[in-house]
Enzyme design. Structure first.
Site, short mmCIF file in Angstrom:
data_model
loop_
_atom_site.label_atom_id
_atom_site.label_comp_id
_atom_site.label_asym_id
_atom_site.label_seq_id
_atom_site.Cartn_x
_atom_site.Cartn_y
_atom_site.Cartn_z
CB CYS A 120 46.30 14.35 37.97
SG CYS A 120 47.16 12.76 38.11
CB CYS A 123 51.26 14.74 38.88
SG CYS A 123 50.23 15.21 37.46
CB CYS A 192 33.94 7.17 31.16
SG CYS A 192 33.03 6.16 32.32
FE FE Z 1 49.04 13.27 36.84
#
Ligand code: FE
Length: 228
Positions: A120, A123, A192
């Protein structure tokens, strides 16, 4: 660079038919200005939790040896929009925090074929691996399964008169994209993704993803619920 990314980051300037086709394959057609305005007017961004009240999520993370471990409890990442803006690029904020969608065939990770892990961009939580990446032909990075079921959260998305399943980072609630039921075996799913929501780390650098939650006592770790 910035001008290229701005051009590519959101679906804009397409005809109505093209927009609907793009949306049915992926996400929303918000432009950055509209997205920011919407975010300001209808902000669902999590606010900082009161001191002493730490929310936790059960996820899998990498340890210092570069091995995926867990599920372990990790503190949920909650920030104000102003705080996110200090930490993310404009393109990352438009996607992760305002649910924007990159234009197809523009994302920098679309043709990434190296072995490694996608985390991500908000984070650092591990989300997908190169082992499940496939060529969908849609113009967006596509995967048939997440790295661990608990690391990617799903919610029903009724926007634009359609019913789709939005996928978010389980730890910071950052918008990643959508999941569809037209993927390849073995899952039949197509996750996606927007490149702006991801950071790629090659397989020989996974120890750099070491997460403090990996050091949590094993006795406290319990299995995450199975995907329905
Ligand atoms: Fe995250």
């Amino acid at each position: 660079m910035k001008r290229t990314l701005t051009f590519c980051v959101l679906l804009a300037g397409l005809g109505i038919g093209s927009v609907l086709v793009a949306l049915s394959n992926h996400g929303t057609a918000q432009d950055p200005a509209a997205a920011s305005k919407d975010a300001a007017a209808n902000s669902t961004a999590p606010k900082a939790a009161p001191q002493g009240e730490q929310k936790m999520v059960r996820v899998q993370v990498f340890n210092r040896e570069g091995k995926l471990v867990g599920p372990v409890d990790s503190p949920r990442v909650e920030r104000t929009d102003d705080d996110w803006k200090l930490r993310l690029t404009a393109e990352q904020f438009a996607v992760l925090r305002s649910k924007g969608t990159e234009r197809p065939f523009c994302g920098h990770l679309l043709d990434q074929k190296q072995a490694g892990v996608y985390t991500c961009a908000g984070c650092g939580l591990p989300l997908f691996t190169s082992d499940s990446k496939f060529h969908s032909g849609t113009g967006w990075p596509s995967f048939f399964q997440p790295i661990a079921p608990g690391n990617v959260a799903e919610k029903v998305d009724h926007s634009y008169g359609m019913e789709r399943t939005e996928i978010n980072c389980a730890r910071c609630d950052g918008h990643l994209g959508h999941v569809f039921n037209d993927g390849p075996k073995p899952t039949g799913l197509r996750f996606c993704l927007n490149s702006a929501s991801l950071v790629f780390t090659p397989s020989d650098k996974l120890s750099t993803l070491a997460d403090a939650a990996a050091e949590a006592p094993a006795a406290e770790a319990k299995p995450a619920p199975a995907r329905p």
